[in-house]
Design a protein around this motif. Structure first.
Motif, PDB file in Angstrom:
ATOM      1  N   UNK A 167      30.191  -7.938  52.753  1.00  0.00           N
ATOM      2  CA  UNK A 167      31.460  -8.416  53.311  1.00  0.00           C
ATOM      3  C   UNK A 167      32.079  -9.467  52.392  1.00  0.00           C
ATOM      4  N   UNK A 168      31.262 -10.441  51.958  1.00  0.00           N
ATOM      5  CA  UNK A 168      31.748 -11.458  51.015  1.00  0.00           C
ATOM      6  C   UNK A 168      32.248 -10.820  49.727  1.00  0.00           C
ATOM      7  N   UNK A 169      31.543  -9.792  49.268  1.00  0.00           N
ATOM      8  CA  UNK A 169      31.932  -9.135  48.020  1.00  0.00           C
ATOM      9  C   UNK A 169      33.343  -8.564  48.106  1.00  0.00           C
ATOM     10  N   UNK A 170      33.658  -7.913  49.202  1.00  0.00           N
ATOM     11  CA  UNK A 170      34.995  -7.342  49.347  1.00  0.00           C
ATOM     12  C   UNK A 170      36.063  -8.421  49.492  1.00  0.00           C
ATOM     13  N   UNK A 171      35.723  -9.526  50.161  1.00  0.00           N
ATOM     14  CA  UNK A 171      36.665 -10.645  50.246  1.00  0.00           C
ATOM     15  C   UNK A 171      36.945 -11.220  48.856  1.00  0.00           C
ATOM     16  N   UNK A 172      35.900 -11.375  48.059  1.00  0.00           N
ATOM     17  CA  UNK A 172      36.069 -11.909  46.709  1.00  0.00           C
ATOM     18  C   UNK A 172      36.949 -11.003  45.858  1.00  0.00           C
ATOM     19  N   UNK A 173      36.672  -9.714  45.900  1.00  0.00           N
ATOM     20  CA  UNK A 173      37.455  -8.781  45.086  1.00  0.00           C
ATOM     21  C   UNK A 173      38.908  -8.735  45.547  1.00  0.00           C
ATOM     22  N   UNK A 174      39.127  -8.832  46.855  1.00  0.00           N
ATOM     23  CA  UNK A 174      40.498  -8.883  47.361  1.00  0.00           C
ATOM     24  C   UNK A 174      41.217 -10.126  46.866  1.00  0.00           C
ATOM     25  N   UNK A 175      40.523 -11.250  46.896  1.00  0.00           N
ATOM     26  CA  UNK A 175      41.116 -12.505  46.414  1.00  0.00           C
ATOM     27  C   UNK A 175      41.427 -12.421  44.924  1.00  0.00           C
ATOM     28  N   UNK A 210      27.043 -13.335  46.319  1.00  0.00           N
ATOM     29  CA  UNK A 210      26.206 -13.837  47.406  1.00  0.00           C
ATOM     30  C   UNK A 210      25.225 -12.792  47.922  1.00  0.00           C
ATOM     31  N   UNK A 211      25.414 -11.533  47.527  1.00  0.00           N
ATOM     32  CA  UNK A 211      24.575 -10.464  48.042  1.00  0.00           C
ATOM     33  C   UNK A 211      25.031  -9.912  49.377  1.00  0.00           C
ATOM     34  N   UNK A 212      26.121 -10.455  49.909  1.00  0.00           N
ATOM     35  CA  UNK A 212      26.666 -10.002  51.191  1.00  0.00           C
ATOM     36  C   UNK A 212      27.820  -9.034  50.914  1.00  0.00           C
ATOM     37  N   UNK A 222      30.751 -10.401  38.736  1.00  0.00           N
ATOM     38  CA  UNK A 222      29.931  -9.210  38.519  1.00  0.00           C
ATOM     39  C   UNK A 222      28.931  -9.121  39.662  1.00  0.00           C
ATOM     40  N   UNK A 223      28.563  -7.914  40.094  1.00  0.00           N
ATOM     41  CA  UNK A 223      27.575  -7.791  41.178  1.00  0.00           C
ATOM     42  C   UNK A 223      26.256  -8.480  40.876  1.00  0.00           C
ATOM     43  N   UNK A 224      25.887  -8.578  39.593  1.00  0.00           N
ATOM     44  CA  UNK A 224      24.637  -9.257  39.231  1.00  0.00           C
ATOM     45  C   UNK A 224      24.764 -10.771  39.324  1.00  0.00           C
ATOM     46  N   UNK A 225      25.992 -11.270  39.363  1.00  0.00           N
ATOM     47  CA  UNK A 225      26.223 -12.709  39.388  1.00  0.00           C
ATOM     48  C   UNK A 225      27.314 -13.115  38.426  1.00  0.00           C
ATOM     49  N   UNK A 226      27.817 -14.306  38.629  1.00  0.00           N
ATOM     50  CA  UNK A 226      28.899 -14.860  37.813  1.00  0.00           C
ATOM     51  C   UNK A 226      28.447 -15.096  36.372  1.00  0.00           C
TER      52      UNK A 226
END
Length: 383
Positions: free
Chosen positions: A350-358, A346-348, A196-200
């Motif tokens: 770029x990381x967010x899109x990598x996570x969602x892709x994974x 992480x608030x980044x 979740x954007x707020x955190x896991x």
């Protein structure tokens, strides 16, 4: 006093090692700095891999797991796209069991195969290169010396065994978990891992009437700053309360604690006549449910090595113990890191899109799902 193996630490790793050595014809004495009541009450891991259950069952410790534990076929992964079920049995032929570390501890104590000195003080290890011995003050205040052929350090990340090793690698994560125990029936039949954007967030359980839940929080968080209402509100948001009709049921919170997230591996896992196992050798973030299972795998390998060494006079397994154990340790360390970095905000951007892709790959690809399932349900001991 004299024994063949002096075991430092009476948690699951130490008591299981003593139990397996007893079955193999090797004498052991366990030394523990805490009281028996403290050790029995520690709230730790709650998931057993299939290989851990098989090992405990083969050692005569599986009856209550099968009778009172909860076998789960898989887990749920939740993303903004919805909740997805990964069926480990369909993917790998193996399940996992919800059975708390406190219950494993009860089973080991009930087995009664270990001689344990609880409440020991000033525990010190000596002469590790040749004729090892341990000195300590017992709970009555008497000074004791225990001579042994081998010392096994199963005393966690802050015990005296760690002080004899200086080669390690560590990763500290920029977030922690706020964990709670609640006297309420779980709102799910299997664990929910939620991005979740707020955190896991994680919805786990300990029994039919006790739920275990976690929230990602910043390092240094004081649990006193989180009221019960704030906790349940954050959990409802991150776990998707109301989505597709699913509801999170709140209840009385009986415990709050903050768990920092880190990975640590000690190499090698032996120095002279001292062998280390479990948290004395490695720490993993709990996202992959590997801590207790790694300790069980370590002890399975170490018990076989010490029986071969002390009963059969064959040192080959003892000599290869560190390398054999570390293969599995590093595999599980990587899996725990992978699950952690995939699911924690992480608030980044770029990381967010990598996570969602994974996450999309894991939940839509049979190969991706099978890789997660194989690691989560557990690789064979000795992998």
């Amino acid at each position: 006093m004299r024994t063949q193996v002096a075991i430092i630490g009476a948690g699951p790793a130490g008591l299981l090692l003593a139990h397996l050595l007893h079955r193999g014809g090797v004498d052991a004495v366990v030394i523990e700095t805490r009281s028996q009541e403290y050790v029995a009450a520690r709230i730790r891991a709650g998931i057993l891999e299939s290989s851990s259950v098989d090992l405990l069952t083969s050692a005569g410790l599986g009856d209550r797991i099968r009778r009172e534990g909860h076998e789960h076929r898989g887990i749920y992964l939740q993303t903004p796209d919805g909740r997805h079920h990964l069926d480990f049995v369909d993917l790998t032929g193996r399940s996992v069991w919800v059975y708390g570390q406190t219950e494993v501890q009860k089973d080991l104590v009930a087995a009664g195969t270990a001689q344990v000195f609880y409440g020991a003080a000033s525990v010190a290890l000596h002469s590790l290169s040749s004729r090892p011995f341990v000195t300590f003050t017992d709970s009555s205040g008497s000074d004791q010396r225990l001579d042994a052929d081998v010392i096994a350090g199963c005393d966690g990340s802050f015990g005296p065994s760690r002080s004899f090793f200086d080669s390690s690698v560590e990763r500290v994560y920029p977030y922690s978990w706020l964990g709670i125990l609640a006297d309420v029936a779980p709102s799910t039949d299997e664990l929910i891992y939620a991005w979740h954007p707020d955190g896991f967030a994680l919805h786990s359980m300990r029994s039919d009437t006790v739920s275990r839940l976690y929230l990602q929080v910043p390092n240094g968080t004081d649990p006193a700053g989180w009221s019960d209402d704030r906790i349940w509100s954050a959990l409802a948001t991150r776990l998707g309360d109301g989505q597709d009709g699913w509801k999170l049921t709140p209840g009385p919170i009986t415990d709050k604690s903050v768990l920092p997230m880190r990975s640590y591996v000690q190499t090698p896992m032996r120095r002279g006549r001292l062998f280390v196992a479990g948290d004395a050798a490695h720490i993993v973030p709990p996202t992959g449910a590997k801590g207790l299972n790694l300790a069980i795998a370590d002890v399975a390998l170490l018990s076989r090595a010490l029986v071969a060494l002390l009963v059969e006079g064959d040192s080959r397994r003892a000599d290869s113990y560190s390398d054999d154990a570390l293969r599995r340790v590093w595999r599980c360390t990587h899996f725990s890191w992978w699950m952690t970095t995939m699911l924690h905000a992480s608030g980044d951007p770029f990381d967010e899109q990598l996570q969602l892709s994974q996450l999309r790959w894991v939940t839509s690809s049979a190969a991706g799902a099978a890789g997660l399932a194989e690691n989560y349900a557990g690789l064979p001991i000795g992998f």
